[in-house]
Design a protein around this motif. Structure first.
Motif, PDB file in Angstrom:
ATOM      1  N   THR A   1       0.855  -1.190   0.000  1.00  0.00           N
ATOM      2  CA  THR A   1       0.000   0.000   0.000  1.00  0.00           C
ATOM      3  C   THR A   1       0.890   1.238   0.000  1.00  0.00           C
ATOM      4  OG1 THR A   1      -1.646  -1.212   1.313  1.00  0.00           O
ATOM      5  CG2 THR A   1      -1.883   1.177   1.170  1.00  0.00           C
ATOM      6  N   PRO A   2       1.067   1.894  -1.158  1.00  0.00           N
ATOM      7  CA  PRO A   2       1.942   3.075  -1.233  1.00  0.00           C
ATOM      8  C   PRO A   2       1.440   4.206  -0.331  1.00  0.00           C
ATOM      9  CG  PRO A   2       1.430   2.229  -3.423  1.00  0.00           C
ATOM     10  CD  PRO A   2       0.502   1.537  -2.465  1.00  0.00           C
ATOM     11  N   HIS A   3       2.344   5.088   0.035  1.00  0.00           N
ATOM     12  CA  HIS A   3       2.004   6.231   0.867  1.00  0.00           C
ATOM     13  C   HIS A   3       2.763   7.456   0.373  1.00  0.00           C
ATOM     14  CE1 HIS A   3       5.612   4.360   2.629  1.00  0.00           C
ATOM     15  NE2 HIS A   3       5.995   5.609   2.811  1.00  0.00           N
ATOM     16  N   ARG A   4       2.294   8.626   0.759  1.00  0.00           N
ATOM     17  CA  ARG A   4       2.913   9.870   0.310  1.00  0.00           C
ATOM     18  C   ARG A   4       4.070  10.269   1.230  1.00  0.00           C
ATOM     19  NH1 ARG A   4      -1.385  14.312   0.188  1.00  0.00           N
ATOM     20  NH2 ARG A   4      -2.113  13.212   2.067  1.00  0.00           N
ATOM     21  N   ILE A   5       5.105  10.839   0.614  1.00  0.00           N
ATOM     22  CA  ILE A   5       6.220  11.393   1.395  1.00  0.00           C
ATOM     23  C   ILE A   5       6.575  12.758   0.807  1.00  0.00           C
ATOM     24  CG2 ILE A   5       7.100   9.123   2.021  1.00  0.00           C
ATOM     25  CD1 ILE A   5       9.281  10.988  -0.292  1.00  0.00           C
ATOM     26  N   LEU A   6       7.298  13.551   1.598  1.00  0.00           N
ATOM     27  CA  LEU A   6       7.724  14.877   1.156  1.00  0.00           C
ATOM     28  C   LEU A   6       9.238  14.981   1.157  1.00  0.00           C
ATOM     29  CD1 LEU A   6       5.287  17.243   3.138  1.00  0.00           C
ATOM     30  CD2 LEU A   6       4.961  16.204   0.881  1.00  0.00           C
ATOM     31  N   ASN A   7       9.768  15.751   0.226  1.00  0.00           N
ATOM     32  CA  ASN A   7      11.187  16.100   0.190  1.00  0.00           C
ATOM     33  C   ASN A   7      11.332  17.607   0.051  1.00  0.00           C
ATOM     34  OD1 ASN A   7      12.208  13.148  -1.623  1.00  0.00           O
ATOM     35  ND2 ASN A   7      12.497  13.608   0.529  1.00  0.00           N
TER      36      ASN A   7
ATOM     37  N   HIS B   1      14.991  -5.214  16.389  1.00  0.00           N
ATOM     38  CA  HIS B   1      14.955  -3.762  16.251  1.00  0.00           C
ATOM     39  C   HIS B   1      14.289  -3.353  14.939  1.00  0.00           C
ATOM     40  CE1 HIS B   1      18.013  -4.277  19.346  1.00  0.00           C
ATOM     41  NE2 HIS B   1      17.901  -2.986  19.635  1.00  0.00           N
ATOM     42  N   TYR B   2      13.919  -2.060  14.864  1.00  0.00           N
ATOM     43  CA  TYR B   2      13.257  -1.525  13.675  1.00  0.00           C
ATOM     44  C   TYR B   2      13.847  -0.165  13.320  1.00  0.00           C
ATOM     45  CZ  TYR B   2      10.064  -5.296  14.621  1.00  0.00           C
ATOM     46  OH  TYR B   2       9.553  -6.548  14.844  1.00  0.00           O
ATOM     47  N   PHE B   3      13.813   0.123  12.015  1.00  0.00           N
ATOM     48  CA  PHE B   3      14.330   1.405  11.526  1.00  0.00           C
ATOM     49  C   PHE B   3      13.141   2.264  11.136  1.00  0.00           C
ATOM     50  CE2 PHE B   3      16.439   4.493   8.880  1.00  0.00           C
ATOM     51  CZ  PHE B   3      17.715   4.590   9.426  1.00  0.00           C
ATOM     52  N   MET B   4      13.046   3.450  11.741  1.00  0.00           N
ATOM     53  CA  MET B   4      11.876   4.309  11.585  1.00  0.00           C
ATOM     54  C   MET B   4      12.252   5.618  10.879  1.00  0.00           C
ATOM     55  SD  MET B   4       9.978   2.202  13.272  1.00  0.00           S
ATOM     56  CE  MET B   4       8.458   3.150  13.214  1.00  0.00           C
ATOM     57  N   MET B   5      11.347   6.090  10.007  1.00  0.00           N
ATOM     58  CA  MET B   5      11.533   7.384   9.354  1.00  0.00           C
ATOM     59  C   MET B   5      10.199   8.103   9.266  1.00  0.00           C
ATOM     60  SD  MET B   5      14.234   6.454   6.259  1.00  0.00           S
ATOM     61  CE  MET B   5      14.436   8.151   5.744  1.00  0.00           C
ATOM     62  N   GLY B   6      10.243   9.442   9.345  1.00  0.00           N
ATOM     63  CA  GLY B   6       9.038  10.239   9.170  1.00  0.00           C
ATOM     64  C   GLY B   6       8.741  10.429   7.687  1.00  0.00           C
ATOM     65  N   ASP B   7       7.480  10.615   7.344  1.00  0.00           N
ATOM     66  CA  ASP B   7       7.112  10.823   5.941  1.00  0.00           C
ATOM     67  C   ASP B   7       7.557  12.185   5.442  1.00  0.00           C
ATOM     68  OD1 ASP B   7       6.011   8.333   5.927  1.00  0.00           O
ATOM     69  OD2 ASP B   7       3.927   8.995   6.041  1.00  0.00           O
ATOM     70  N   ASN B   8       7.705  13.131   6.327  1.00  0.00           N
ATOM     71  CA  ASN B   8       8.257  14.447   5.967  1.00  0.00           C
ATOM     72  C   ASN B   8       9.776  14.326   6.081  1.00  0.00           C
ATOM     73  OD1 ASN B   8       8.632  17.121   5.421  1.00  0.00           O
ATOM     74  ND2 ASN B   8       7.406  17.890   7.130  1.00  0.00           N
ATOM     75  N   ARG B   9      10.366  13.692   5.082  1.00  0.00           N
ATOM     76  CA  ARG B   9      11.720  13.152   5.194  1.00  0.00           C
ATOM     77  C   ARG B   9      12.793  14.157   5.603  1.00  0.00           C
ATOM     78  NH1 ARG B   9      11.213   8.045   2.611  1.00  0.00           N
ATOM     79  NH2 ARG B   9       9.547   7.214   3.912  1.00  0.00           N
TER      80      ARG B   9
END
Length: 303
Positions: free
Chosen positions: A216-222, A257-265
């Protein structure tokens, strides 16, 4: 544990209130109420004997006096009455928050455009297993976090704080973030350009993409103004599993463990800076915006 930490831990406060009101409720039901009944019976027996004497002397006694006497003696003290009333409500809230669903408020813009400041969200507490409240120890395994999940967890540097980010890497994954594009286990993640995203608070635009990290794709920002490299990452645990350069970084996610990132990269302090999230820090999976007082159209599920 400091007073500030206790006051900041709502689950602990609920637990203390549940135990406290529960003890008072059980004490009243199985002990204090019986004592009041014994006192009332003794007082009524004395009242009946006195009334019999008065009637023998030809005097009239009001029946209501007997009922009032009994009610006065059997009446719960105010502090017991309130505790008994609050106990089932507090216990229900504690159970729901601890094992089923817990509400959170989004405090920052790190998950824009998926979640915005002011979103009130629900977190599923049992998706990733049943955990004991307060100590957050898993006792029943159900599911593991998957890439693409939006997850709430205890901030590794300060477990009294709850963070929300997206799962980018699961145990064993090799994560490469080069020139603001992800590669997971040698597979390049797809990015579909979308119209630029307007930040209405700061009146600025960001590049917006549909990221195919999961089914399920999701939106991200750069932000084109931000560099691709990670600036001043912390010396976090297992830091040796990551390498950084001017184009980005490479990390291998350790077991558990898990690697986490915000969508507002380019506006998110996440695993790139402070490291991996251990399994014991997991709170639950975020899945629904139940309210946003500034924008009711925000209500609904999200990816």
């Amino acid at each position: 544990m400091s007073l500030q930490a206790i006051l900041g831990n709502f689950a602990l406060i609920l637990f203390i209130l549940t135990v406290g009101t529960g003890i008072i409720w059980f004490l009243d039901v199985f002990h204090l109420a019986r004592q009041r009944r014994v006192r009332a019976d003794a007082a009524l027996a004395e009242f009946d004997a006195r009334r019999a004497r008065l009637q023998a002397e030809g005097l009239k006694v009001e029946e209501g006096d007997r009922s009032k006497l009994e009610a006065d003696i059997l009446r719960q003290p105010t502090w017991i009455e309130y505790s008994g009333s609050f106990f089932p409500v507090i216990a229900l809230v504690f159970f729901l928050r601890s094992f089923l669903y817990e509400p959170f408020k989004i405090p920052s813009s790190s998950m824009v455009p998926t979640l915005v400041i002011g979103d009130l969200i629900l977190v599923n507490k049992f998706t990733y297993g049943v955990r004991l409240p307060i100590i957050n120890k898993k006792v029943i395994d159900i599911n593991d976090p998957q890439r693409g999940d939006v997850m709430v967890f205890k901030y590794p540097k300060d477990p009294s704080l709850d963070y929300i980010k997206r799962v980018v890497g699961v145990p064993g994954d090799k994560i490469v973030y080069k020139n603001k594009r992800l590669t997971v286990n040698g597979k390049e993640i797809s990015y579909e350009p979308l119209p630029d995203y307007l930040d209405e608070e700061h009146l600025s635009y960001s590049k917006q993409y549909m990221e195919g990290l999961s089914a399920t794709p999701h939106r991200i920002l750069n932000d084109d103004r931000a560099p691709a490299y990670v600036q001043n990452p912390d010396p976090f645990p297992k830091r040796e599993l990551c390498s950084y350069n001017l184009e980005g970084f490479t990390c291998t996610v350790p077991s558990g463990h898990y690697f986490m990132m915000g969508d507002n990269r380019d506006n998110s302090l996440d695993s790139r800076y402070w490291g991996f999230v251990p399994d014991e820090n997991i709170v639950g999976k975020a899945f629904f915006v139940w309210m946003n007082l500034g924008n009711l159209k925000r209500i609904g599920s999200f990816q």
